[in-house]
Every structure is written in structure tokens, then in C-alpha cells.
Design a protein around this motif. Structure first.
Motif, PDB file in Angstrom:
ATOM      1  N   THR A 115      12.836 -21.925  31.909  1.00  0.00           N
ATOM      2  CA  THR A 115      11.417 -21.989  32.278  1.00  0.00           C
ATOM      3  C   THR A 115      10.516 -21.599  31.116  1.00  0.00           C
ATOM      4  N   LEU A 116      10.815 -20.474  30.455  1.00  0.00           N
ATOM      5  CA  LEU A 116       9.926 -19.973  29.405  1.00  0.00           C
ATOM      6  C   LEU A 116       9.963 -20.821  28.137  1.00  0.00           C
ATOM      7  N   CYS A 117      11.002 -21.628  27.960  1.00  0.00           N
ATOM      8  CA  CYS A 117      11.027 -22.540  26.814  1.00  0.00           C
ATOM      9  C   CYS A 117      10.131 -23.754  27.041  1.00  0.00           C
ATOM     10  N   LYS A 118       9.658 -23.932  28.295  1.00  0.00           N
ATOM     11  CA  LYS A 118       8.843 -25.102  28.614  1.00  0.00           C
ATOM     12  C   LYS A 118       7.402 -24.759  28.941  1.00  0.00           C
ATOM     13  N   TYR A 119       7.197 -23.579  29.531  1.00  0.00           N
ATOM     14  CA  TYR A 119       5.873 -23.275  30.058  1.00  0.00           C
ATOM     15  C   TYR A 119       5.295 -22.018  29.421  1.00  0.00           C
ATOM     16  N   PRO A 120       3.994 -22.032  29.117  1.00  0.00           N
ATOM     17  CA  PRO A 120       3.362 -20.827  28.563  1.00  0.00           C
ATOM     18  C   PRO A 120       3.327 -19.711  29.590  1.00  0.00           C
ATOM     19  N   ALA A 121       3.457 -18.482  29.119  1.00  0.00           N
ATOM     20  CA  ALA A 121       3.571 -17.330  30.021  1.00  0.00           C
ATOM     21  C   ALA A 121       2.204 -16.780  30.385  1.00  0.00           C
ATOM     22  N   VAL A 122       1.297 -17.675  30.814  1.00  0.00           N
ATOM     23  CA  VAL A 122      -0.046 -17.209  31.161  1.00  0.00           C
ATOM     24  C   VAL A 122      -0.101 -16.580  32.542  1.00  0.00           C
ATOM     25  N   ASP A 123       0.893 -16.867  33.386  1.00  0.00           N
ATOM     26  CA  ASP A 123       0.869 -16.346  34.744  1.00  0.00           C
ATOM     27  C   ASP A 123       1.978 -15.320  34.986  1.00  0.00           C
ATOM     28  N   GLY A 124       2.255 -14.499  33.958  1.00  0.00           N
ATOM     29  CA  GLY A 124       3.228 -13.421  34.122  1.00  0.00           C
ATOM     30  C   GLY A 124       4.669 -13.850  34.014  1.00  0.00           C
ATOM     31  N   LEU A 125       4.931 -15.063  33.539  1.00  0.00           N
ATOM     32  CA  LEU A 125       6.305 -15.565  33.475  1.00  0.00           C
ATOM     33  C   LEU A 125       7.183 -14.730  32.550  1.00  0.00           C
ATOM     34  N   ASN A 126       6.599 -14.154  31.491  1.00  0.00           N
ATOM     35  CA  ASN A 126       7.420 -13.434  30.517  1.00  0.00           C
ATOM     36  C   ASN A 126       8.058 -12.186  31.115  1.00  0.00           C
ATOM     37  N   CYS A 127       7.547 -11.717  32.239  1.00  0.00           N
ATOM     38  CA  CYS A 127       8.137 -10.555  32.901  1.00  0.00           C
ATOM     39  C   CYS A 127       8.766 -10.896  34.251  1.00  0.00           C
ATOM     40  N   GLN A 128       8.496 -12.081  34.758  1.00  0.00           N
ATOM     41  CA  GLN A 128       8.895 -12.423  36.120  1.00  0.00           C
ATOM     42  C   GLN A 128      10.404 -12.306  36.338  1.00  0.00           C
ATOM     43  N   PHE A 129      11.206 -12.834  35.395  1.00  0.00           N
ATOM     44  CA  PHE A 129      12.655 -12.864  35.599  1.00  0.00           C
ATOM     45  C   PHE A 129      13.276 -11.487  35.348  1.00  0.00           C
ATOM     46  N   LEU A 130      12.725 -10.766  34.383  1.00  0.00           N
ATOM     47  CA  LEU A 130      13.224  -9.408  34.121  1.00  0.00           C
ATOM     48  C   LEU A 130      12.919  -8.510  35.316  1.00  0.00           C
ATOM     49  N   LYS A 131      11.741  -8.666  35.879  1.00  0.00           N
ATOM     50  CA  LYS A 131      11.344  -7.858  37.031  1.00  0.00           C
ATOM     51  C   LYS A 131      12.202  -8.194  38.251  1.00  0.00           C
ATOM     52  N   ALA A 132      12.497  -9.490  38.428  1.00  0.00           N
ATOM     53  CA  ALA A 132      13.334  -9.902  39.556  1.00  0.00           C
ATOM     54  C   ALA A 132      14.740  -9.308  39.445  1.00  0.00           C
ATOM     55  N   TYR A 133      15.278  -9.288  38.212  1.00  0.00           N
ATOM     56  CA  TYR A 133      16.609  -8.712  38.029  1.00  0.00           C
ATOM     57  C   TYR A 133      16.585  -7.206  38.280  1.00  0.00           C
ATOM     58  N   ALA A 134      15.544  -6.529  37.797  1.00  0.00           N
ATOM     59  CA  ALA A 134      15.440  -5.084  38.009  1.00  0.00           C
ATOM     60  C   ALA A 134      15.373  -4.751  39.495  1.00  0.00           C
ATOM     61  N   ARG A 135      14.650  -5.553  40.269  1.00  0.00           N
ATOM     62  CA  ARG A 135      14.566  -5.278  41.697  1.00  0.00           C
ATOM     63  C   ARG A 135      15.896  -5.540  42.389  1.00  0.00           C
ATOM     64  N   ALA A 136      16.588  -6.625  41.980  1.00  0.00           N
ATOM     65  CA  ALA A 136      17.906  -6.890  42.561  1.00  0.00           C
ATOM     66  C   ALA A 136      18.860  -5.731  42.277  1.00  0.00           C
ATOM     67  N   CYS A 137      18.732  -5.149  41.076  1.00  0.00           N
ATOM     68  CA  CYS A 137      19.585  -4.004  40.743  1.00  0.00           C
ATOM     69  C   CYS A 137      19.215  -2.786  41.582  1.00  0.00           C
ATOM     70  N   SER A 138      17.920  -2.601  41.868  1.00  0.00           N
ATOM     71  CA  SER A 138      17.497  -1.439  42.659  1.00  0.00           C
ATOM     72  C   SER A 138      18.089  -1.495  44.066  1.00  0.00           C
ATOM     73  N   LEU A 139      18.344  -2.709  44.572  1.00  0.00           N
ATOM     74  CA  LEU A 139      18.961  -2.837  45.891  1.00  0.00           C
ATOM     75  C   LEU A 139      20.421  -2.379  45.874  1.00  0.00           C
ATOM     76  N   HIS A 140      20.990  -2.269  44.656  1.00  0.00           N
ATOM     77  CA  HIS A 140      22.353  -1.741  44.500  1.00  0.00           C
ATOM     78  C   HIS A 140      22.315  -0.347  43.858  1.00  0.00           C
ATOM     79  N   ASN A 141      21.162   0.320  44.034  1.00  0.00           N
ATOM     80  CA  ASN A 141      21.008   1.729  43.607  1.00  0.00           C
ATOM     81  C   ASN A 141      21.095   1.923  42.098  1.00  0.00           C
TER      82      ASN A 141
END
Length: 481
Positions: free
Chosen positions: A149-175
Motif C-alpha cells: 500500500t505505502l509503495c503506491k499511495y501517499p501517507a496523507v491519511d495516516g497510512l505510515n502508521c496504520q499497519f504498525l498500529k494494527a500490529y501493535a494492537r493485535a499483539c496487545s490482545l496477546h498481552n
């Protein structure tokens, strides 16, 4: 959208939650709505419900939805839209569709993006502190989605953090707490554009200056306006009003504050729709907002202008000026023929002029008070005085008047047939016929004339009366002889 017990719960951008057509006010404390526990904090909105033997939690931060299913091993559920073979960037193209995520739109990739640096950023998911979670949550699907996604689209809408944040939240569900991940990635754990609600044709993104956020137009929506170099939709002309609607996000793209715009009358401002952010300027017969009425050959033109508010003392300006003309056109009536039979009653013609309608009525009476209409049962005698009323309905008498240019009679239906006998010439009674009298011509939207009845020698026994009228704007002061 969640559909529960016949009710629709929408989780939207900016942390807004809609129950059917109403907006809910949520906090960090759970609120039970039709069996769904809803809560909201600075990271996003959570909806939790029990269904059969499953407990379902849906978290939405305005960009990413994460769904957690808790239940017996081996439970199966159907997937959401899309297939596993489709990339996340393909699905992103479908987000504008309100009917089906299978509908895709073409969107050109941004060739200026440095994909190498993007890949390095996405690969942070394999480094500390994320690496402590890699054994429980495979980072590769997140990395693939991130780079694709980030190789195609500019990160004007928070894309540069979206996937990192999603992974961090998935990890929080596993403590896994992943201490320090926000400082390493220069991301915030809070939801991007929290409490800023954009319309369906907009997305929330970062301004290029100042780091603040605003609602930007989606490309698929803005393209139809950009193709015509316009800022809004065509003028809408109604019977007694006109309006022009501009697109709020396109105005912001130009750095234009809609509240600084007005019509010819500076008190007439645009009205913004809080849901769509569209800005509408309008005028009507009761408040013309400085509308100028002019004529151009066979047209009557109602024109107004949307312009920038400037101080009368300003000699120069360093801001772009706005000057948008919009108008409605009303055509002048052509020659209309009404068949006047001595034994007949009144005749009504309906004239359609552009998109503004008005009616023109011709009635004949046998008394001066205009109460005894010529009916089929009434015999009209030769030399009997007849009063004719030419009346319009649907014209604004404060702006225009109706002028009867000429009236004449023939013994055939065609107004061009011969013989012809003139009753009114150039707005005045025929000086050769002392029985003709003209009243109120050019003073309002109706006028009258009278004459003594006659018949044509060697005629057909019928008299056809024709009148030519025109609409005249009062501003021109050219309506009276």
C-alpha cells in the motif's frame, strides 16, 4: 456497519457512531445499545456482542477494523468482502463504494514514492520491540500489506502508521505491551483524526503546513469537478428561486474560507451542510440578494455573483479572489394565438419558458367590472362593448411587468392571415378606432383593453383575436410608452 435486531450501528471516521439516523455520545465506559456494548477512547471505538457461541469484538480507529472472535475451537465463520488472493491495496480502491466492496475503481500509483525507504519502515515489525510478539503474531501479512500500500499511495491519511498500529494492537490482545513502539516509529497510539468527521466523499488527512488535519476530497469524487475546472454543481433554477452549491473540500484545496464568501448583497452568505460539507448560495423572490435582471434579445436573465469579502478600504490583497457568476434564464414569450369565438368562453394558454413556468390567460367579459364572462350561452351582439383581460400568474411583479405590444383580429385561425384588423398598435389603441381603450398596460403583470364587437365583411362568421406580449424588467425603465 453492524446490523442487530433490525437496527444499523455504523462505526465511522473520527470516532462517530450512528444508530440508524441518530448519533450516539460514547465514553470509555461501556454503553449497551440493542445488545451491543459500545465504548470509545482516544484510540478508537469498540463494539462487543455475544452471538450464538461466539463473543465478537470489533475495534475501529477510523482506518483499520480489527475483529476478534472468541469461542470453541473449530468454529467457522464466513469471511468479509474480498478474497485472500486480493491485496490490501486492491481493497483500498473499493472503500468509496457504498454498495459493494467488489466494485473497484482505477487509481494511479504515486511514482514519486521511494519504495526502498517504505520497505525499511514496514520491516520495523521484525525489530524490537515488535519482535517480542513475532512468535504469537506473524508479522509478514502486516509487512506485505504495509509495503504493497505505502509503495503506491501517499501517507496523507495516516497510512505510515496504520499497519504498525494494527500490529501493535493485535499483539496487545496477546498481552504483549511493546513498550516504546510509538517513539521508535514516531507514531501515536491515539486514533488518527479522532473527533474529526468527514463526509462519504471525503477522507481525513494531514495538512501540508502546520501538521493539523482536515477533510480532503476523494479523487473519485473530485475528478468530475476537476475535469470541468469547477468548484461545484450547475445552477439549480426553480420557479421563484435559484441556488448554486460548492464543494467544501474543493474550496479548502484552494485555501478558500466559505464563510468569507457572499452574494452581491454582502448579507447573503452560503449555508453549509454539516453532513456533506457542501456550501449552498441561493436567492429568491422574497430576498433577491442583489440579483441583477437584464434582457438579451429574447431572454430575461437573473444574475448573481459569489465573491470574496473584502474591506472597502483594501487597496491590495494577497489572497486569491473568488468571483463566480451564476444565473437563471427566462425566455420571452413568442407570439401566442388564442382563438376568440363570439359564442365561446375564455381561453387559457400555458407557456413554458426555460425552467420557470407561468400562465397567460385571456378572458373576455361583457361588463366593465369583469364579472360577466363570455359564455357559450351568451349571444354577443355587434357593436357590444367587450372587455378583454390579459392576466399572468407566476411572475414576480416587483421585478418585471407585462406589456401588450399589439392585438389584432382575423377571420382565420392563423395570425398571419388576411384580412387583418388592428386593435392595439405599439402598446397603444389604434387611433383609427375610437372604441378601443387600453388600461394598465406595462404597469403590472396583467392589463386590459376593450373594444366594440364587429365582424368581417364577407368573413367566415368567426373572429380570431391575436395578441403579442412581452415581459419587461422594471430596472430598465423602458416598459412604458
Amino acid at each position: 456497519m453492524l446490523r442487530v435486531d433490525g437496527h444499523d450501528i455504523h462505526l465511522e471516521q473520527g470516532g462517530r457512531v450512528q444508530l440508524d439516523d441518530s448519533t450516539l455520545t460514547l465514553s470509555s465506559s461501556s454503553q449497551l445499545v440493542h445488545g451491543v456494548q459500545l465504548s470509545k477512547d482516544q484510540t478508537g471505538v469498540t463494539a462487543k456482542l455475544s452471538l450464538s457461541n461466539l463473543i465478537i469484538s470489533v475495534f475501529f480507529d477510523g482506518n483499520t477494523a480489527q475483529i476478534l472472535l472468541e469461542g470453541p475451537a473449530g468454529s467457522s465463520v464466513e469471511g468479509l468482502c474480498g478474497k485472500s488472493s486480493r491485496s490490501l491495496s486492491d481493497l483500498r480502491l473499493s472503500e468509496y463504494s457504498s454498495t459493494s466492496c467488489e466494485m473497484q475503481y482505477s487509481e494511479t500509483a504515486d511514482s514519486t514514492i521511494d519504495c526502498t525507504s517504505v520497505t525499511e519502515r514496514c520491516d520495523l515489525l521484525k525489530e524490537a520491540p515488535f519482535s517480542s510478539c513475532n512468535t504469537d503474531i506473524d508479522p509478514e501479512p502486516y509487512i506485505t500489506a504495509c509495503t504493497d500500500t505505502l509503495c503506491k499511495y501517499p501517507a496523507v491519511d495516516g497510512l505510515n502508521c496504520q499497519f504498525l498500529k494494527a500490529y501493535a494492537r493485535a499483539c496487545s490482545l496477546h498481552n504483549h505491551t511493546l513498550d516504546g513502539w510509538t517513539s521508535k516509529t514516531d507514531c501515536s497510539s491515539e486514533a488518527f483524526c479522532q473527533d474529526r468527521t468527514c463526509s462519504d466523499h471525503e477522507f481525513c488527512g494531514e495538512k501540508t503546513v502546520g501538521g493539523d488535519t482536515r477533510c480532503f476530497c476523494r479523487d473519485i469524487f473530485a475528478s468530475k469537478y476537476q475535469a470541468n475546472n469547477s468548484l461545484g454543481d450547475p445552477t439549480v433554477c426553480m420557479q421563484d428561486s435559484a441556488s448554486l452549491t460548492l464543494v467544501g473540500c474543493l474550496l479548502e484545496d484552494k485555501g478558500i474560507d466559505y464563510s468569507a464568501l457572499h452574494l452581491n448583497d454582502p448579507t447573503c452568505r452560503g449555508q453549509v451542510d454539516e453532513l456533506t460539507h457542501m456550501v449552498t448560495f441561493s436567492f429568491n423572490s422574497s430576498n433577491s440578494c442583489g440579483t441583477v435582471v437584464t434582457t438579451n434579445n429574447s431572454e430575461l436573465i437573473y444574475k448573481n455573483t459569489i465573491m470574496t469579502q473584502n474591506s472597502s478600504s483594501d487597496i491590495i490583497t494577497r489572497h486569491d479572489q473568488v468571483y463566480i457568476d451564476f444565473s437563471c434564464v427566462q425566455t420571452q414569450p413568442d407570439i401566442k394565438t388564442a382563438t376568440f369565438r363570439i359564442r365561446d368562453s375564455s381561453v387559457i394558454q400555458h407557456i413554458t419558458s426555460g425552467v420557470w413556468d407561468y400562465t397567460l390567460t385571456m378572458k373576455a367579459f361583457t361588463n366593465v367590472s369583469h364579472t360577466q364572462a363570455v359564455e357559450s350561452s351568451i349571444e354577443v351582439q355587434l357593436n357590444q362593448k367587450i372587455w378583454v383581460e390579459l392576466k399572468t400568474d407566476g411572475l414576480d411583479g416587483d421585478v418585471v411587468v407585462v406589456v401588450t405590444d399589439s392585438c389584432w383580429a382575423t377571420d382565420q385561425p392563423s395570425p398571419d392571415s388576411t384580412p387583418r384588423y388592428d386593435l392595439i398598435i405599439n402598446g397603444c389603441a389604434n387611433p383609427a378606432d375610437q372604441t378601443v381603450q387600453v388600461e394598465d398596460n406595462g404597469l403590472g403583470t396583467s392589463n386590459y383593453f376593450s373594444f366594440n364587437m364587429f365582424e368581417f365583411t364577407r368573413g367566415s362568421g368567426e373572429v380570431f383575436l391575436h395578441c403579442k406580449l412581452h415581459v419587461c424588467p422594471k430596472q430598465e425603465y423602458s416598459c412604458l410608452q
